[in-house]
Scaffold this motif. Structure first.
Motif, PDB file in Angstrom:
ATOM      1  N   SER A  86       5.689   4.422   1.559  1.00  0.00           N
ATOM      2  CA  SER A  86       4.817   4.851   0.462  1.00  0.00           C
ATOM      3  C   SER A  86       5.466   6.030  -0.233  1.00  0.00           C
ATOM      4  CB  SER A  86       3.426   5.238   0.979  1.00  0.00           C
ATOM      5  OG  SER A  86       3.522   6.309   1.902  1.00  0.00           O
ATOM      6  N   GLY A  87       5.165   6.181  -1.516  1.00  0.00           N
ATOM      7  CA  GLY A  87       5.802   7.273  -2.221  1.00  0.00           C
ATOM      8  C   GLY A  87       5.214   7.508  -3.597  1.00  0.00           C
ATOM      9  N   ILE A  88       5.643   8.596  -4.185  1.00  0.00           N
ATOM     10  CA  ILE A  88       5.327   8.895  -5.580  1.00  0.00           C
ATOM     11  C   ILE A  88       6.619   9.329  -6.259  1.00  0.00           C
ATOM     12  CG2 ILE A  88       2.977   9.639  -5.023  1.00  0.00           C
ATOM     13  CD1 ILE A  88       3.947  12.537  -5.652  1.00  0.00           C
ATOM     14  N   SER A  89       6.661   9.179  -7.573  1.00  0.00           N
ATOM     15  CA  SER A  89       7.809   9.629  -8.346  1.00  0.00           C
ATOM     16  C   SER A  89       7.326  10.429  -9.544  1.00  0.00           C
ATOM     17  CB  SER A  89       8.651   8.443  -8.798  1.00  0.00           C
ATOM     18  OG  SER A  89       9.287   7.827  -7.694  1.00  0.00           O
ATOM     19  N   VAL A  90       8.136  11.416  -9.919  1.00  0.00           N
ATOM     20  CA  VAL A  90       7.788  12.317 -11.018  1.00  0.00           C
ATOM     21  C   VAL A  90       8.876  12.241 -12.085  1.00  0.00           C
ATOM     22  CG1 VAL A  90       7.230  14.679 -11.679  1.00  0.00           C
ATOM     23  CG2 VAL A  90       6.699  13.875  -9.355  1.00  0.00           C
ATOM     24  N   PRO A  91       8.580  11.646 -13.247  1.00  0.00           N
ATOM     25  CA  PRO A  91       9.553  11.651 -14.347  1.00  0.00           C
ATOM     26  C   PRO A  91       9.692  13.067 -14.901  1.00  0.00           C
ATOM     27  CG  PRO A  91       7.854   9.966 -14.658  1.00  0.00           C
ATOM     28  CD  PRO A  91       7.370  10.891 -13.590  1.00  0.00           C
ATOM     29  N   PHE A 123       9.195  11.346  -3.792  1.00  0.00           N
ATOM     30  CA  PHE A 123       8.767  11.809  -2.484  1.00  0.00           C
ATOM     31  C   PHE A 123       8.278  10.596  -1.687  1.00  0.00           C
ATOM     32  CE2 PHE A 123       8.075  15.146  -5.589  1.00  0.00           C
ATOM     33  CZ  PHE A 123       8.559  16.297  -4.978  1.00  0.00           C
ATOM     34  N   ALA A 124       8.738  10.439  -0.438  1.00  0.00           N
ATOM     35  CA  ALA A 124       8.401   9.240   0.327  1.00  0.00           C
ATOM     36  C   ALA A 124       7.889   9.578   1.718  1.00  0.00           C
ATOM     37  CB  ALA A 124       9.613   8.317   0.439  1.00  0.00           C
ATOM     38  N   GLN A 125       6.973   8.732   2.199  1.00  0.00           N
ATOM     39  CA  GLN A 125       6.377   8.853   3.527  1.00  0.00           C
ATOM     40  C   GLN A 125       6.667   7.594   4.349  1.00  0.00           C
ATOM     41  OE1 GLN A 125       2.177   9.293   2.758  1.00  0.00           O
ATOM     42  NE2 GLN A 125       2.295  11.516   2.717  1.00  0.00           N
ATOM     43  N   PRO A 126       6.595   7.707   5.661  1.00  0.00           N
ATOM     44  CA  PRO A 126       6.821   6.530   6.516  1.00  0.00           C
ATOM     45  C   PRO A 126       5.545   5.767   6.841  1.00  0.00           C
ATOM     46  CG  PRO A 126       6.765   8.491   7.890  1.00  0.00           C
ATOM     47  CD  PRO A 126       6.580   8.962   6.452  1.00  0.00           C
ATOM     48  N   GLU A 143       0.834  -1.198   0.000  1.00  0.00           N
ATOM     49  CA  GLU A 143       0.000   0.000   0.000  1.00  0.00           C
ATOM     50  C   GLU A 143       0.870   1.250   0.000  1.00  0.00           C
ATOM     51  OE1 GLU A 143      -3.401  -1.864  -0.499  1.00  0.00           O
ATOM     52  OE2 GLU A 143      -3.248   0.298  -0.213  1.00  0.00           O
ATOM     53  N   ARG A 144       0.364   2.299  -0.565  1.00  0.00           N
ATOM     54  CA  ARG A 144       1.094   3.561  -0.620  1.00  0.00           C
ATOM     55  C   ARG A 144       0.217   4.707  -0.136  1.00  0.00           C
ATOM     56  NH1 ARG A 144       5.840   1.630  -0.586  1.00  0.00           N
ATOM     57  NH2 ARG A 144       6.086  -0.035  -2.055  1.00  0.00           N
ATOM     58  N   ALA A 145       0.671   5.901  -0.003  1.00  0.00           N
ATOM     59  CA  ALA A 145       0.122   6.880   0.925  1.00  0.00           C
ATOM     60  C   ALA A 145      -0.815   8.009   0.500  1.00  0.00           C
ATOM     61  CB  ALA A 145       1.320   7.556   1.537  1.00  0.00           C
TER      62      ALA A 145
END
Length: 281
Positions: free
Chosen positions: A159-164, A177-180, A2-4
């Motif tokens: 959890s995280g997102i990435s931006v190309p 960008f990452a979260q705990p 799961e992600r955030a």
């Protein structure tokens, strides 16, 4: 995996005539809206703060502070553009900037995860921001690739997102960008973080183009030896034993390497040294 989630915000409250305004081309109706517009205010403040900043380190620190509005404790910027090592210029601004936990950086380097990182693979193919959970659950993601994300979670990056960030002549960079926490990111959060990442990337690119490429700094034999063993995951004490010098002397040489490569982390210095062919792993 799961992600955030998070919330984000309404329209920008900045004059359309401002010059740091690649974003003036983005209609405000495309930005999410929440009561109070607090994130919009923070985003406007972020743009204001970066208007006159040329140093990539300062830009990175400002972006890190902005990301905290969305509970993203960690961010990473990585240029993925590949050139022959002998032609790879080292600019005044590093190609890698991150504040990920040191132990995860070291583990990532030791295991050579850059070669199987599914975020990197996805970033090369995608055009817009994406959640790590999307990559994890994608049928094309292999078991080994999922292991990278599973292990990152054990170090706190749950959890995280990435931006190309695609540029001219096939250049590609990725901002993550990452979260705990194991929560899903909302679409509104992706919007703000993607805009912030783009702004950061353009500012860094502008700084690089104005300063021009430089030569790869030359390292002494001892500096090469020390950073080579750093890349192999050895501590200063272990490197000292291998080379027959004190741990303090190792730290001295590693510090010189970091200064020459314009980075603050010994792990990042090892990554860049290997990428530029300064050391062979």
């Amino acid at each position: 995996m799961e992600r955030a989630p998070m919330t984000a915000v309404s329209q920008l409250r900045r004059p359309a005539t401002r010059a740091s305004d690649q974003f003036s081309l983005v209609p405000s109706r495309h930005l999410p809206s929440v009561a109070g517009g607090s994130f919009a205010v923070e985003f406007g403040r972020f743009l204001d703060q970066t208007d006159d900043i040329a140093q990539s380190k300062q830009l990175f620190d400002l972006l890190s502070a902005f990301a905290l509005n969305f509970d993203c404790l960690w961010i990473a910027y990585n240029s993925l553009t590949s050139f022959p090592k002998s032609l790879n210029p080292l600019r005044s601004d590093p190609a890698i900037m991150l504040n990920y936990p040191d132990k995860w950086q070291q583990r990532y380097l030791e295991m050579g995860y850059h070669s199987i990182d599914p975020i990197i693979k996805s970033g090369r193919k995608r055009a817009g921001a994406f959640r790590w959970s999307e990559v994890y659950n994608d049928a094309s993601t292999t078991k080994d690739e999922r292991r990278v994300l599973d292990e990152a979670a054990t170090f706190g990056l749950r959890s995280g997102i990435s931006v190309p960030l695609h540029g001219p002549q096939g250049s590609v960079a990725i901002m993550s960008f990452a979260q705990p926490w194991n929560r899903e990111f909302q679409n509104s959060t992706l919007t703000y973080l993607q805009l912030a990442a783009l702004h950061f990337h353009l500012r860094v690119a502008k700084s690089e183009s104005s300063s021009g490429p430089g030569e790869v700094p030359k390292l002494s034999i001892r500096e090469r030896e020390c950073i080579f063993w750093v890349a192999k995951g050895k501590s200063s004490w272990e490197i000292g034993k291998i080379l027959g010098i004190s741990a303090n002397t190792v730290d001295y040489h590693v510090k010189n390497v970091k200064q020459k490569l314009n980075v603050g982390s010994r792990t990042v210095a090892a990554i860049i040294a290997a990428d530029f062919g300064v050391i062979d792993l």
